[in-house]
Design a protein around this motif. Structure first.
Motif, PDB file in Angstrom:
ATOM      1  N   ILE A   1      41.188  27.149  50.739  1.00 52.25           N
ATOM      2  CA  ILE A   1      39.980  26.472  51.231  1.00 52.25           C
ATOM      3  C   ILE A   1      39.775  25.203  50.416  1.00 52.25           C
ATOM      4  O   ILE A   1      39.527  25.264  49.204  1.00 52.25           O
ATOM      5  N   ALA A   2      39.905  24.052  51.050  1.00 49.00           N
ATOM      6  CA  ALA A   2      39.835  22.769  50.343  1.00 49.00           C
ATOM      7  C   ALA A   2      38.473  22.550  49.688  1.00 49.00           C
ATOM      8  O   ALA A   2      38.367  21.914  48.645  1.00 49.00           O
ATOM      9  N   GLN A   3      37.405  23.031  50.325  1.00 49.32           N
ATOM     10  CA  GLN A   3      36.049  22.807  49.807  1.00 49.32           C
ATOM     11  C   GLN A   3      35.655  23.774  48.686  1.00 49.32           C
ATOM     12  O   GLN A   3      34.580  23.637  48.097  1.00 49.32           O
ATOM     13  N   LEU A   4      36.509  24.770  48.387  1.00 51.42           N
ATOM     14  CA  LEU A   4      36.205  25.733  47.317  1.00 51.42           C
ATOM     15  C   LEU A   4      36.634  25.115  45.982  1.00 51.42           C
ATOM     16  O   LEU A   4      37.807  25.117  45.632  1.00 51.42           O
ATOM     17  N   LYS A   5      35.635  24.609  45.258  1.00 47.17           N
ATOM     18  CA  LYS A   5      35.943  23.946  43.993  1.00 47.17           C
ATOM     19  C   LYS A   5      36.217  24.944  42.888  1.00 47.17           C
ATOM     20  O   LYS A   5      37.096  24.730  42.044  1.00 47.17           O
ATOM     21  N   ALA A   6      35.464  26.049  42.834  1.00 48.25           N
ATOM     22  CA  ALA A   6      35.653  27.047  41.783  1.00 48.25           C
ATOM     23  C   ALA A   6      34.973  28.342  42.193  1.00 48.25           C
ATOM     24  O   ALA A   6      34.081  28.348  43.059  1.00 48.25           O
ATOM     25  N   PHE A   7      35.400  29.441  41.598  1.00 43.39           N
ATOM     26  CA  PHE A   7      34.709  30.722  41.793  1.00 43.39           C
ATOM     27  C   PHE A   7      34.825  31.536  40.514  1.00 43.39           C
ATOM     28  O   PHE A   7      35.795  31.436  39.772  1.00 43.39           O
ATOM     29  N   TYR A   8      33.791  32.350  40.253  1.00 41.71           N
ATOM     30  CA  TYR A   8      33.705  33.087  39.001  1.00 41.71           C
ATOM     31  C   TYR A   8      33.266  34.518  39.277  1.00 41.71           C
ATOM     32  O   TYR A   8      32.462  34.778  40.176  1.00 41.71           O
ATOM     33  N   LEU A   9      33.804  35.435  38.487  1.00 39.01           N
ATOM     34  CA  LEU A   9      33.339  36.818  38.520  1.00 39.01           C
ATOM     35  C   LEU A   9      32.157  36.920  37.556  1.00 39.01           C
ATOM     36  O   LEU A   9      32.305  36.678  36.362  1.00 39.01           O
ATOM     37  N   ILE A  10      30.983  37.271  38.077  1.00 41.10           N
ATOM     38  CA  ILE A  10      29.794  37.303  37.225  1.00 41.10           C
ATOM     39  C   ILE A  10      29.270  38.715  36.968  1.00 41.10           C
ATOM     40  O   ILE A  10      28.427  38.920  36.095  1.00 41.10           O
ATOM     41  N   ASP A  11      29.790  39.721  37.714  1.00 36.97           N
ATOM     42  CA  ASP A  11      29.322  41.083  37.442  1.00 36.97           C
ATOM     43  C   ASP A  11      30.284  42.099  38.039  1.00 36.97           C
ATOM     44  O   ASP A  11      30.867  41.878  39.111  1.00 36.97           O
ATOM     45  N   VAL A  12      30.467  43.197  37.312  1.00 35.98           N
ATOM     46  CA  VAL A  12      31.209  44.361  37.793  1.00 35.98           C
ATOM     47  C   VAL A  12      30.312  45.574  37.586  1.00 35.98           C
ATOM     48  O   VAL A  12      29.784  45.776  36.490  1.00 35.98           O
ATOM     49  N   TYR A  13      30.136  46.377  38.641  1.00 37.83           N
ATOM     50  CA  TYR A  13      29.189  47.501  38.547  1.00 37.83           C
ATOM     51  C   TYR A  13      29.836  48.759  39.112  1.00 37.83           C
ATOM     52  O   TYR A  13      30.536  48.725  40.135  1.00 37.83           O
TER      53      TYR A  13
END
Length: 468
Positions: A405-417
């Motif tokens: 996806i060209a518009q996806l600049k970054a992604f982060y994992l912020i929680d695991v439950y």
């Protein structure tokens, strides 16, 4: 004994090369071998024998009962060395008077046998086994004359005898050092020799590949290291014993097997995340802190086509293999408790990363591409979904990246439950996505559509369900 009446005295000269070989072969290093393998006066045994006989006769009232039997078929003669005045000047850079040179040689008990306007020939005593060349003579004269006796001369300088080629590798290694030092790490330099018993912990290593030292200087230095981990743990153990238990260390060093010699980067991390302060409570470092260091290092060198894949290793409790395509370039993880116990390192957790330096430097981006700061704002979206507990972050990450996806600049994992509100053998991931279009303002509808596309891919490939 009290009844001894006849004593036989023997005095000998030993060939230095044979003494050196025999000492190493039999692994016997004594004061005698130390002296004789460096050379002694070959004509001294006769004088020593005469002196010993005279002392015995003088102190015990005995008499010398026989002549000396001298087995010396090929007497070693004094060396004759020719030394030119021009060579003396060329070597020391200043003129010495002929009379001064003769006086210096006289003080050294070196006899001048012949002299001309351009040179002189000297007779070197046999006990001066270290003087074999004209340069040796000049060094001995300067030692007596005094190195500080030369006056500084205007215009005299120094320089390299050759032009050293520019080595990009050295510049890159220095960049690695500077990046890690800027993050609070301290560089260490350790001994490449270590215990061969350390190899038993590395199940991936063929024992036949361990390089053993034929004549080790100490029992604990009987092999060349095959990784950087253990030499660094020795440093950590020493520091922990001196109440230093929060450490950030790194080393650029070589490791060895019988088939190859490689250079690697080792990074050790343990203790508290930051210096204790009154604003925040003390927190221990985690594997994520080490991952952040490695990630920042690779990003700084422009390396983006790599991944961290969970992989079991006998040296680690848990860890990640660093891969570029199908090639493994390193590993990072939490060091095994068994290894820490063996090394007597009195801390609960040590995190370690080892990266092949050649791979790191080879894949460094040659050019840095400038990109202007985006003019248009981005959009954040959080996505929470439930998956089977066996689904790893790396699998989810791979699915997201595969969408391109060209518009996806970054992604982060912020929680695991994982808890009572979920089904059996389930867990939930919460990701934050940043979407941005560099050419226009991104609409909410477009961002929502991209999230839906990601969710469909996750649902199809890892069985994810949106958590409400």
């Amino acid at each position: 004994s009290a009844t001894t009446k006849t004593i036989l005295l023997e005095s000998a000269y030993f060939k230095p090369s044979l003494i050196s070989k025999a000492s190493r072969y039999h692994k016997i290093h004594t004061e005698s071998s130390f002296r004789f393998e460096r050379g002694t006066d070959p004509n001294l045994p006769l004088l020593a024998l005469q002196r010993a006989a005279n002392l015995l006769a003088e102190l015990t009232g005995g008499i010398v009962a026989s002549d000396i039997i001298d087995c010396y078929p090929t007497p070693i003669q004094p060396k004759y060395i020719t030394l030119t005045y021009e060579y003396i000047y060329r070597l020391i850079g200043t003129h010495l008077e002929v009379e001064v040179i003769h006086n210096l040689l006289k003080k050294l008990n070196i006899q001048v046998s012949e002299t001309t306007d351009k040179d002189l020939t000297v007779k070197v005593p046999t006990y001066r086994v270290d003087v074999t060349r004209p340069a040796d003579l000049i060094e001995e004269m300067l030692r007596i004359y005094g190195y500080n006796s030369f006056e500084e001369q205007e215009g005299r300088g120094w320089g390299f005898s050759r032009v050293f080629p520019y080595e990009k590798k050295m510049e890159q290694k220095q960049a690695v050092v500077e990046l890690l030092v800027a993050q609070g790490y301290h560089e260490i330099i350790t001994n490449p020799l270590g215990k061969s018993s350390y190899a038993k912990f590395d199940k991936s290593l063929d024992p036949e590949q361990v390089v053993h030292i034929a004549n080790p200087v100490a029992k604990h230095l009987d092999s060349l290291r095959n990784n950087l981990l253990f030499s660094g743990l020795e440093v950590i153990g020493h520091n922990c014993n001196h109440d230093q238990q929060s450490l950030r260390l790194f080393e650029l060093g070589k490791v060895y097997t019988k088939s190859e010699e490689t250079e690697r980067l080792g990074i050790w991390l343990l203790g508290e995340r930051e210096v204790p302060n009154w604003i925040r409570k003390a927190e221990e470092v985690t594997l994520q802190d080490l991952c952040a260091t490695v990630y920042g290092l690779l990003q700084s060198f422009g390396i983006v086509d790599w991944e961290a894949v969970p992989e079991a290793d006998s040296l680690y409790e848990k860890g990640l293999a660093l891969r570029m395509g199908q090639k493994k370039i390193g590993y990072m993880g939490m060091v095994s408790t068994a290894v820490l116990d063996e090394m007597q390192v009195n801390v609960k957790k040590v995190f370690f990363a080892e990266i092949q330096l050649k791979a790191l430097l080879r894949h460094t981006a040659e050019k840095r591409v400038y990109r202007a700061i985006p003019k248009y704002p981005g959009i954040d979206r959080d996505l929470c979904f439930v998956v089977d507990e066996r689904v790893s972050f790396a699998e989810v990450e791979a699915v997201i990246k595969k969408q391109h996806i060209a518009q996806l600049k970054a992604f982060y994992l912020i929680d695991v439950y994982g808890g009572e509100n979920l089904g059996k053998n389930e867990k939930s991931y919460t990701f934050r996505f940043l979407f941005q279009d560099f050419g226009k303002t991104l609409k909410d509808a477009r961002a929502n559509g991209l999230i839906d596309a990601i969710m469909r891919a996750l649902s199809n490939e890892v069985g994810a369900n949106i958590r409400i």
